[in-house]
Design an enzyme around this catalytic site. Structure first.
Site, PDB file in Angstrom:
ATOM      1  N   LEU A  64       0.614  -1.010  -0.055  1.00 13.13           N
ATOM      2  CA  LEU A  64      -0.384   0.644   0.229  1.00 13.13           C
ATOM      3  C   LEU A  64       0.778   0.919  -0.706  1.00 13.13           C
ATOM      4  O   LEU A  64       0.609   1.756   0.974  1.00 13.13           O
ATOM      5  CB  LEU A  64      -1.088   0.474   1.238  1.00 13.13           C
ATOM      6  CG  LEU A  64      -1.683  -0.535   1.366  1.00 13.13           C
ATOM      7  CD1 LEU A  64      -2.970  -1.527   2.694  1.00 13.13           C
ATOM      8  CD2 LEU A  64      -2.703  -1.325   0.229  1.00 13.13           C
ATOM      9  N   PRO A  65       1.694   2.014  -0.648  1.00 11.33           N
ATOM     10  CA  PRO A  65       2.320   2.646  -0.410  1.00 11.33           C
ATOM     11  C   PRO A  65       1.578   3.990  -1.172  1.00 11.33           C
ATOM     12  O   PRO A  65       0.305   3.587  -1.965  1.00 11.33           O
ATOM     13  CB  PRO A  65       3.511   2.397  -2.329  1.00 11.33           C
ATOM     14  CG  PRO A  65       2.789   1.458  -2.816  1.00 11.33           C
ATOM     15  CD  PRO A  65       2.252   0.635  -2.437  1.00 11.33           C
ATOM     16  N   HIS A  66       2.233   4.828  -0.989  1.00  9.14           N
ATOM     17  CA  HIS A  66       1.488   5.913  -0.513  1.00  9.14           C
ATOM     18  C   HIS A  66       2.261   7.192  -0.681  1.00  9.14           C
ATOM     19  O   HIS A  66       3.358   7.588   0.118  1.00  9.14           O
ATOM     20  CB  HIS A  66       0.245   5.964   1.084  1.00  9.14           C
ATOM     21  CG  HIS A  66       0.923   5.382   2.119  1.00  9.14           C
ATOM     22  ND1 HIS A  66       0.909   4.373   2.435  1.00  9.14           N
ATOM     23  CD2 HIS A  66       1.104   6.700   3.620  1.00  9.14           C
ATOM     24  CE1 HIS A  66       1.358   4.232   3.235  1.00  9.14           C
ATOM     25  NE2 HIS A  66       1.825   6.181   3.400  1.00  9.14           N
ATOM     26  N   ALA A  67       1.378   8.736  -0.743  1.00 11.17           N
ATOM     27  CA  ALA A  67       2.600   9.922  -0.963  1.00 11.17           C
ATOM     28  C   ALA A  67       1.546  10.995  -0.740  1.00 11.17           C
ATOM     29  O   ALA A  67       0.486  10.709  -1.428  1.00 11.17           O
ATOM     30  CB  ALA A  67       3.188   9.727  -1.887  1.00 11.17           C
TER      31      ALA A  67
END
Length: 154
Positions: A64-67
């Site tokens: 669950l990559p997030h930025a």
């Protein structure tokens, strides 16, 4: 929070041939750029910065990559189903094949956390993950992701 509000059908893909985590983050950024009009360079840099804090591979083949990006007006997502699992430095040390990335405005506050919680709930469901792994058609994947909440609400 409904996933349909975070995700456009064009941001859901099934891909193969991914060779590295870095390339995967670039692919996520490029899809986000195409779908949401953000800078792919800014998006990949933000994803890499977040990964440097700690990997976003949550286990069971899910990442669950997030930025955060200043150029977005709302939280937006990209979903990828990988044909071959890819090492991702996950907490369980297993490779990932289901990746749901979130991009949020810098000033979105709680909305980013609510979106991350909603995505996390869905991606922790083993039945949902099995359905996602059993299908490679982007339209079917989008339907699985977005109809799930509507079915539970009924």
């Amino acid at each position: 929070m409904e996933l349909a509000s975070l995700l456009t059908p064009a941001a859901v893909k099934s891909i193969g041939g991914m060779t590295s985590k870095k390339r995967l983050l670039q692919e996520l950024a490029e899809i986000a750029a195409d779908c949401y009009g953000i800078s792919a360079d800014d998006a990949v840099e933000a994803l890499q910065d977040r990964e440097s804090i700690g990997p976003t591979g949550v286990g069971e083949g899910v990442a669950l990559p997030h930025a955060r990006l200043g150029t977005l007006s709302k939280v937006s997502g990209v979903f990828l189903r990988l044909e071959r699992p890819l090492p991702f430095d996950s907490i369980d040390r297993q490779p990932v094949d289901l990746v749901f990335a979130l991009f949020a405005p810098d000033d979105c506050g709680v909305a980013h956390l609510k979106a991350l919680a909603a995505v996390s709930r869905i991606m922790r469901n083993s039945s949902t993950c099995a359905k996602l792994r059993a299908n490679d058609d982007p339209d079917t994947l989008y339907t699985i992701l977005t109809d799930l909440q509507n079915t539970k609400a009924a």
